[in-house]
Design a protein around this motif. Structure first.
Motif, PDB file in Angstrom:
ATOM      1  N   GLY A  47      41.043 -45.245  -5.635  1.00 44.85           N
ATOM      2  CA  GLY A  47      42.026 -44.329  -5.061  1.00 44.85           C
ATOM      3  C   GLY A  47      42.474 -44.696  -3.664  1.00 44.85           C
ATOM      4  N   LEU A  48      41.788 -45.678  -3.037  1.00 46.70           N
ATOM      5  CA  LEU A  48      42.150 -46.091  -1.684  1.00 46.70           C
ATOM      6  C   LEU A  48      42.616 -47.548  -1.682  1.00 46.70           C
ATOM      7  CD1 LEU A  48      39.289 -44.517   0.488  1.00 46.70           C
ATOM      8  CD2 LEU A  48      41.524 -43.549  -0.116  1.00 46.70           C
ATOM      9  N   SER A  49      43.411 -47.882  -0.680  1.00 48.38           N
ATOM     10  CA  SER A  49      43.973 -49.228  -0.585  1.00 48.38           C
ATOM     11  C   SER A  49      43.991 -49.703   0.858  1.00 48.38           C
ATOM     12  CB  SER A  49      45.408 -49.227  -1.140  1.00 48.38           C
ATOM     13  OG  SER A  49      46.073 -50.438  -0.864  1.00 48.38           O
ATOM     14  N   LEU A  50      43.610 -50.968   1.077  1.00 45.37           N
ATOM     15  CA  LEU A  50      43.773 -51.578   2.396  1.00 45.37           C
ATOM     16  C   LEU A  50      45.230 -52.016   2.488  1.00 45.37           C
ATOM     17  CD1 LEU A  50      40.503 -53.708   2.786  1.00 45.37           C
ATOM     18  CD2 LEU A  50      40.976 -51.374   3.523  1.00 45.37           C
ATOM     19  N   SER A  51      46.042 -51.180   3.107  1.00 47.36           N
ATOM     20  CA  SER A  51      47.498 -51.342   3.038  1.00 47.36           C
ATOM     21  C   SER A  51      48.086 -52.172   4.165  1.00 47.36           C
ATOM     22  CB  SER A  51      48.164 -49.964   3.006  1.00 47.36           C
ATOM     23  OG  SER A  51      47.736 -49.246   1.862  1.00 47.36           O
ATOM     24  N   ALA A  52      47.339 -52.388   5.250  1.00 51.02           N
ATOM     25  CA  ALA A  52      47.838 -53.227   6.345  1.00 51.02           C
ATOM     26  C   ALA A  52      46.669 -53.863   7.085  1.00 51.02           C
ATOM     27  CB  ALA A  52      48.690 -52.414   7.315  1.00 51.02           C
ATOM     28  N   TYR A  53      46.750 -55.172   7.234  1.00 50.61           N
ATOM     29  CA  TYR A  53      45.803 -55.931   8.058  1.00 50.61           C
ATOM     30  C   TYR A  53      46.509 -56.218   9.378  1.00 50.61           C
ATOM     31  CZ  TYR A  53      42.942 -57.028   3.892  1.00 50.61           C
ATOM     32  OH  TYR A  53      42.152 -56.960   2.777  1.00 50.61           O
ATOM     33  N   LEU A  54      45.941 -55.783  10.493  1.00 49.99           N
ATOM     34  CA  LEU A  54      46.556 -56.046  11.786  1.00 49.99           C
ATOM     35  C   LEU A  54      46.216 -57.471  12.229  1.00 49.99           C
ATOM     36  CD1 LEU A  54      45.906 -52.680  13.648  1.00 49.99           C
ATOM     37  CD2 LEU A  54      47.573 -53.227  11.869  1.00 49.99           C
ATOM     38  N   GLU A  55      47.078 -58.053  13.057  1.00 45.83           N
ATOM     39  CA  GLU A  55      46.852 -59.432  13.486  1.00 45.83           C
ATOM     40  C   GLU A  55      45.496 -59.561  14.169  1.00 45.83           C
ATOM     41  OE1 GLU A  55      49.120 -63.067  15.867  1.00 45.83           O
ATOM     42  OE2 GLU A  55      49.956 -61.031  15.914  1.00 45.83           O
ATOM     43  N   ARG A  56      44.798 -60.613  13.812  1.00 43.13           N
ATOM     44  CA  ARG A  56      43.426 -60.792  14.276  1.00 43.13           C
ATOM     45  C   ARG A  56      43.348 -61.049  15.778  1.00 43.13           C
ATOM     46  NH1 ARG A  56      39.764 -64.253  10.467  1.00 43.13           N
ATOM     47  NH2 ARG A  56      37.909 -62.972  10.699  1.00 43.13           N
ATOM     48  N   GLU A  57      42.335 -60.455  16.390  1.00 49.73           N
ATOM     49  CA  GLU A  57      42.001 -60.726  17.789  1.00 49.73           C
ATOM     50  C   GLU A  57      41.059 -61.930  17.799  1.00 49.73           C
ATOM     51  OE1 GLU A  57      42.096 -61.165  21.007  1.00 49.73           O
ATOM     52  OE2 GLU A  57      42.697 -59.080  21.361  1.00 49.73           O
ATOM     53  N   ASP A  58      40.602 -62.356  18.945  1.00 46.64           N
ATOM     54  CA  ASP A  58      39.663 -63.473  19.088  1.00 46.64           C
ATOM     55  C   ASP A  58      38.380 -63.171  18.314  1.00 46.64           C
ATOM     56  OD1 ASP A  58      37.876 -65.446  20.047  1.00 46.64           O
ATOM     57  OD2 ASP A  58      38.913 -65.514  21.977  1.00 46.64           O
ATOM     58  N   ALA A  59      38.048 -64.027  17.347  1.00 45.49           N
ATOM     59  CA  ALA A  59      36.921 -63.740  16.453  1.00 45.49           C
ATOM     60  C   ALA A  59      35.587 -64.273  16.960  1.00 45.49           C
ATOM     61  CB  ALA A  59      37.197 -64.333  15.072  1.00 45.49           C
ATOM     62  N   ARG A  60      35.571 -64.907  18.109  1.00 45.39           N
ATOM     63  CA  ARG A  60      34.323 -65.515  18.579  1.00 45.39           C
ATOM     64  C   ARG A  60      33.300 -64.472  19.050  1.00 45.39           C
ATOM     65  NH1 ARG A  60      36.387 -69.326  23.217  1.00 45.39           N
ATOM     66  NH2 ARG A  60      37.778 -67.509  23.466  1.00 45.39           N
ATOM     67  N   ASP A  61      32.043 -64.847  18.932  1.00 48.84           N
ATOM     68  CA  ASP A  61      30.966 -64.108  19.591  1.00 48.84           C
ATOM     69  C   ASP A  61      30.776 -64.703  20.974  1.00 48.84           C
ATOM     70  OD1 ASP A  61      30.144 -62.234  17.611  1.00 48.84           O
ATOM     71  OD2 ASP A  61      29.139 -63.830  16.512  1.00 48.84           O
ATOM     72  N   THR A  62      30.209 -63.928  21.878  1.00 50.67           N
ATOM     73  CA  THR A  62      29.948 -64.457  23.213  1.00 50.67           C
ATOM     74  C   THR A  62      28.564 -64.051  23.687  1.00 50.67           C
ATOM     75  OG1 THR A  62      30.763 -64.610  25.489  1.00 50.67           O
ATOM     76  CG2 THR A  62      30.994 -62.480  24.406  1.00 50.67           C
ATOM     77  N   LEU A  63      27.896 -64.990  24.319  1.00 47.77           N
ATOM     78  CA  LEU A  63      26.646 -64.695  25.000  1.00 47.77           C
ATOM     79  C   LEU A  63      26.993 -64.230  26.407  1.00 47.77           C
ATOM     80  CD1 LEU A  63      23.321 -65.726  24.624  1.00 47.77           C
ATOM     81  CD2 LEU A  63      24.077 -66.835  26.711  1.00 47.77           C
ATOM     82  N   ILE A  64      26.334 -63.197  26.884  1.00 48.46           N
ATOM     83  CA  ILE A  64      26.520 -62.708  28.252  1.00 48.46           C
ATOM     84  C   ILE A  64      25.146 -62.701  28.910  1.00 48.46           C
ATOM     85  CG2 ILE A  64      27.361 -60.825  29.705  1.00 48.46           C
ATOM     86  CD1 ILE A  64      29.053 -59.890  27.336  1.00 48.46           C
TER      87      ILE A  64
END
Length: 296
Positions: free
Chosen positions: A65-82
């Motif tokens: 009954g549900l649908s992923l109707s819009a994927y927004l443009e991807r942000e930076d996918a990297r992980d970061t060590l702090i």
């Protein structure tokens, strides 16, 4: 962000933000779909018309009954060590690294088996405070979250300016499938809502994310298993890097594959079978057996 975008696209449109507290927000993170289930229930009950999710929080099995109707443009996918100074390679032996992600700990342990991992919970500020106060020597966060909070734009003048950010390449720490992607979910039959949000859909992000999630789904482990996958557009259509690891990082399989943007799910599943032929399925089954109380 989504509210402003919709109002800019549709002047006069009234967009109300409804905050829903999920099981994951209450600390019940072991439940499947902990950060999305209550939101999806509200959507099915017509209490909201559009749901905003972090894609990596969504189980790979769709909700009827549900649908992923819009994927927004991807942000930076990297992980970061702090850290308070040293990068991953120069952290002293025995350093305590904070992260609640098996995917991250397994990949870091593969290259630094002399560090100690400690669970990390709370919002970004809470996590930063614990680092500053010395509870950890370093922590690992998603870079996208820091950017969406606006922290990276003014880090040098922020309250965290004494901390050092060490972004890791997607080859060093392979992101979670769907990491840094926001999606909008609607009721499958709600044509009006789907039409309103359709201009926000980013087709390339959609194709890459669907390949990553197909890769994850083939192993059947969800986010509780150390699996990484990241796809991006290249001259072949798109290329994908994927990995499967044991929690201690001693078993670690990683590979690359190219595929067509026209068949992302098929490519993701084929890539999983390819790594499976080298022992990836056995690694995943051992992790699941341990998690479920069996003997790995």
């Amino acid at each position: 962000m989504v509210q402003e975008s919709l109002q800019r696209l549709h002047p006069g449109l009234d967009v109300e933000i409804v905050t829903i507290r999920t099981s994951g927000d209450r600390g019940e993170r072991e439940r499947l779909g902990a950060f999305v289930r209550e939101i999806q229930e509200a959507l099915l009950a017509n209490q909201v018309d559009v749901a905003l999710h972090c894609l990596k929080d969504l189980p790979t099995e769709p909700v009827p009954g549900l649908s992923l109707s819009a994927y927004l443009e991807r942000e930076d996918a990297r992980d970061t060590l702090i850290s308070r100074g040293p990068g991953l390679e120069s952290l002293p032996e025995g350093s305590v690294i904070g992260t609640g992600s098996l995917r991250r700990t397994s990949q870091i342990a593969n290259v630094r088996n002399d560090v100690v991992f400690k669970p990390l919970v709370g919002n970004v500020d809470t996590r930063m405070r614990k680092l500053i106060e010395g509870e950890y020597d370093a922590i690992v966060l998603a870079l996208a979250g820091l950017k969406r909070l606006g922290l990276m734009e003014d880090w040098g003048r922020s309250e965290y300016k004494e901390l050092v950010v060490w972004p890791k390449s997607v080859e060093t720490i392979v992101p979670a499938p769907g990491q840094a992607v926001l999606v909008l979910e609607t009721r499958e039959a709600d044509a009006a809502a789907i039409e309103l949000i359709s201009p926000l859909h980013h087709s390339l992000t959609s194709a890459c994310s669907r390949a990553e999630r197909s890769f994850l789904q083939a192993f059947g482990g969800g986010c509780s298993v150390p699996i990484g996958a990241y796809a991006q557009v290249n001259e072949h259509g798109f290329g994908m890097i994927g990995c499967v690891a044991s929690p201690d990082g001693k078993q670690y399989l990683k590979g690359n594959r190219n595929g067509s943007l026209d068949a992302p799910e098929e490519m993701g599943a084929e890539f999983a079978r390819e790594l499976g032929g080298h022992g990836a399925f056995e690694i995943v089954q051992a992790v699941l057996a341990t998690r479920d109380g069996g003997i790995a």
